[in-house]
Design an enzyme around this catalytic site. Structure first.
Site, PDB file in Angstrom:
ATOM      1  N   GLY A  57       0.698  -1.403  -0.098  1.00 25.16           N
ATOM      2  CA  GLY A  57      -0.231   0.147   0.043  1.00 25.16           C
ATOM      3  C   GLY A  57       0.366   1.039   0.214  1.00 25.16           C
ATOM      4  O   GLY A  57       0.409   2.283  -0.063  1.00 25.16           O
ATOM      5  N   HIS A  58       2.200   1.074  -0.165  1.00 26.81           N
ATOM      6  CA  HIS A  58       3.048   2.317   0.013  1.00 26.81           C
ATOM      7  C   HIS A  58       3.694   2.252  -1.660  1.00 26.81           C
ATOM      8  O   HIS A  58       4.541   3.348  -1.516  1.00 26.81           O
ATOM      9  CB  HIS A  58       3.964   2.118   1.041  1.00 26.81           C
ATOM     10  N   ASP A 111       6.920  -4.464  11.959  1.00 22.98           N
ATOM     11  CA  ASP A 111       8.039  -4.531  11.025  1.00 22.98           C
ATOM     12  C   ASP A 111       9.365  -5.263  11.998  1.00 22.98           C
ATOM     13  O   ASP A 111      10.478  -5.738  11.928  1.00 22.98           O
ATOM     14  CB  ASP A 111       8.652  -3.371  10.175  1.00 22.98           C
ATOM     15  N   HIS A 220      -0.171   4.471   7.540  1.00 22.38           N
ATOM     16  CA  HIS A 220      -0.486   3.253   7.705  1.00 22.38           C
ATOM     17  C   HIS A 220      -2.402   3.725   7.517  1.00 22.38           C
ATOM     18  O   HIS A 220      -3.214   3.193   8.183  1.00 22.38           O
ATOM     19  CB  HIS A 220      -0.898   1.903   8.725  1.00 22.38           C
ATOM     20  N   ASP A 397     -13.953  21.782 -19.525  1.00 22.98           N
ATOM     21  CA  ASP A 397     -12.856  21.454 -18.314  1.00 22.98           C
ATOM     22  C   ASP A 397     -12.766  22.281 -17.152  1.00 22.98           C
ATOM     23  O   ASP A 397     -11.684  22.268 -15.995  1.00 22.98           O
ATOM     24  CB  ASP A 397     -10.920  21.869 -19.237  1.00 22.98           C
ATOM     25  N   GLY A 398     -13.630  23.402 -17.163  1.00 22.82           N
ATOM     26  CA  GLY A 398     -14.064  24.237 -16.025  1.00 22.82           C
ATOM     27  C   GLY A 398     -13.364  25.699 -16.582  1.00 22.82           C
ATOM     28  O   GLY A 398     -13.272  26.205 -14.943  1.00 22.82           O
ATOM     29  N   ASP A 399     -12.572  26.265 -16.804  1.00 24.88           N
ATOM     30  CA  ASP A 399     -11.171  27.244 -16.718  1.00 24.88           C
ATOM     31  C   ASP A 399     -12.127  28.190 -17.524  1.00 24.88           C
ATOM     32  O   ASP A 399     -11.174  29.367 -17.235  1.00 24.88           O
ATOM     33  CB  ASP A 399     -10.111  26.843 -17.350  1.00 24.88           C
ATOM     34  N   THR A 490     -21.434  26.513 -29.797  1.00 26.00           N
ATOM     35  CA  THR A 490     -20.009  27.559 -29.209  1.00 26.00           C
ATOM     36  C   THR A 490     -20.232  28.969 -29.280  1.00 26.00           C
ATOM     37  O   THR A 490     -21.375  29.389 -29.581  1.00 26.00           O
ATOM     38  CB  THR A 490     -18.706  27.486 -30.655  1.00 26.00           C
TER      39      THR A 490
END
Length: 572
Positions: A57-58, A111, A220, A397-399, A490
């Site tokens: 998971g790392h 560990d 973790h 794209d919201g810009d 457009t």
């Protein structure tokens, strides 16, 4: 929770198979979840084996760091779970020769116990084994003794330095001493913006509200040591670095390596900003950053957040950091660019052109007419930023809102001296918008204004029909540049109807003010109608019929600024 997995119980093994497919120098050790270097010399000639690992998971730790010059083996437990003693022992048997093995262990109980027992068993078999424990989490200073702190992202730097020392042929005690020196000069502190979700789990281990962040977290999914309000990147970076610097006792003139680590869900953009701020903060303290990296090196599944690691360097450690490795996850490089900006080669010429286009001299009567009208346009666009952003987010794209805000700011900054005539004013606006707006809006508006300026170049006192011709030219320029036409959903679906209405009303005998009112109405109607159109140009075309239902943001912006000009259109 949506995850790209098959069965939670098989995720670690299947992940290791995917990693091994990308790395010909790596293989999986039998039925153990252990990745080992494939090309090892006979036992009498092997360098010191370097073994690390822990819960999975790392990623890219630890499997991504297996390779000549770094780890000999990575022992991978289940997600956030220590590997078994037998798995660690199998890794030792597979990779250690007569020179023995060094185990690099992050300071977690599971560990330490499993790696420690495996080391003891290996020693009883005659294999020389040393253990180096990494406890670099400075957030726990003042709460626990140093040897009780957690081991987190700085461990990767220990892997790199110790791995390079082993590759040089140094003995086990020497490699262990270098690894311990590295760990003792290392500090890390992290921040999370939300929890992470284990494979098979329905929700994250914890959640943070929008007005909360978690300082000093582990890797973790466990909570940190302090929950506080969000900060800007610079302030947050200073907070993390302040703790690290104080803990390590760094002073003016010290040399360091800087590692900015993403925790799994943090964009490279944000990590680069943190590195930028960290470099500036360290430099202001006269601490010399010799090497720097930003990326995801040791993650916590899909946790949003980052950590900063600082390693005090000497010449030996610096040379080992720079040594080659075949480990696929180590980015290499790290050299610091001390001059991040250079001037364009033609800076002088560009400045001259810009000054000419923006106009010089005194503001005249045209300026007095243009300036308030342009201010009205700018403020109208600023008022509509949120609306335009929302519309563009539904089909693009919201810009757009941000682009129009930059356009408005650029319009407000155009000097009055640049507005001395119709063509000069339009050219100056085109230049301003070209420089202010990236994406598609900038080129479209700049091209339109440049075309209109050219049409009016010989008209010192243009008539309303001359302005209509300039508008027509502007619309044509946009269509030619973007390959769109009315009906494609457009900005042209507002602009072309406006031009048509303006020309038609003028030719029917209406004055310019009334003709402009008709143009505004046509633009607004055209913008509304785009809600029923299937897009056939631009980014929205990728959505097809899914874009139907809301109007096109570009068309709404056209109607917005046309309406803002209405009070400034004279009858003649």
């Amino acid at each position: 929770m949506k995850k790209l997995i098959n069965e939670p119980s098989a995720v670690v093994r299947e992940m290791l198979e995917g990693i091994a497919r990308q790395a010909p120098h790596v293989a999986i050790l039998g039925d153990e979840n252990v990745l080992v270097r494939r090309a090892l010399a006979e036992t009498s000639k092997r360098p010191v084996a370097l073994i690390s690992g822990g819960g999975s998971g790392h990623e890219p730790a630890h499997g991504g760091y297996v390779g000549s010059g770094m780890l000999s083996a990575a022992v991978c437990g289940e997600v956030f779970t220590s590997p078994s003693t037998d798995a660690v022992l199998a890794a030792i048997h597979a990779t250690a020769g007569e020179n023995g093995a060094l185990l690099i262990v992050k300071n977690y109980t599971g560990d330490r116990l499993n790696f420690g027992l495996a080391a003891e068993l290996a020693r009883s078999e005659g294999v020389p084994v040393e253990i180096v424990t990494v406890a670099d989490d400075v957030s726990l200073r003042g709460r626990v003794e140093r040897h009780q702190r957690r081991g987190i992202a700085g461990t990767v730097l220990v892997h790199k330095i110790a791995g390079a020392a082993a590759a040089k042929g140094l003995g086990l005690n020497e490699v262990a001493a270098i690894a311990r020196k590295t760990a003792e000069n290392l500090g890390t502190m992290g921040v999370a913006f939300d929890g992470c979700t284990l494979p098979g789990a329905e929700k994250a281990g914890f959640h943070l509200a929008d007005d909360e962040i978690e300082l000093g977290l582990g890797i973790h999914g466990e909570k940190g040591v302090e929950r506080t309000a969000p900060m800007k990147a610079k302030e947050l970076t200073d907070t993390l670095l302040g703790n690290i610097i104080e803990d390590l006792g760094l002073r003016n003139g010290d040399r360091v390596a800087l590692l900015v680590n993403g925790l799994g869900a943090t964009p490279e953009m944000e990590l680069a900003v943190v590195l930028r701020d960290a470099f500036a903060s360290l430099s202001q303290r006269q601490i010399n950053v010799e090497r720097a990296w930003a990326g995801t090196f040791l993650s916590a599944l899909d946790m949003p957040g980052c950590s900063i690691s600082v390693l005090r360097l000497d010449d030996e450690m610096l040379g080992l950091l720079d040594a080659d490795t075949e480990a696929r996850a180590w980015p290499g490089g790290g050299a610091v660019n001390h001059r991040v900006r250079i001037e364009p080669a033609a800076a002088g010429a560009s400045a001259a052109i810009g000054s000419s286009e923006m106009g010089e001299g005194n503001a005249g009567p045209w300026s007095a007419r243009f300036k308030p009208a342009l201010q009205a346009v700018a403020h109208a666009l600023l008022d509509q930023e949120a609306v335009l952003t929302e519309l563009d987010s539904k089909a693009g794209d919201g810009d757009l809102g941000a682009s129009m805000r930059r356009a408005a700011e650029a319009i407000l900054a155009v000097p009055a001296t640049a507005l001395g005539g119709p063509d000069k004013a339009l050219a100056a606006l085109g230049l301003a918008l070209r420089r202010a707006i990236a994406g598609s809006s900038g080129p479209f508006y700049a091209t339109a204004l440049i075309r209109a300026a050219r049409i009016l170049a010989d008209h010192t006192a243009p008539t309303a029909l001359d302005w209509a011709a300039a508008m027509r030219g502007a619309a044509d320029a946009i269509g030619e540049l973007g390959g769109a036409k009315p009906g494609d959903r457009t900005m042209l679906d507002a602009l072309v109807p406006a031009v048509d209405a303006f020309e038609r009303e003028l030719k029917s005998g209406y004055d310019a003010y009334k003709a402009w009112a008709a143009a505004v109405s046509a633009a607004e109607a055209g913008a509304r109608e785009t809600a029923n159109m299937t897009p056939r140009a631009g980014r929205a075309s990728y959505l097809g019929a899914r874009a139907i239902g809301s109007p096109d943001g570009g068309a709404v912006a056209i109607a917005c600024w046309l309406k803002a000009l209405q009070p400034y259109i004279s009858a003649r």
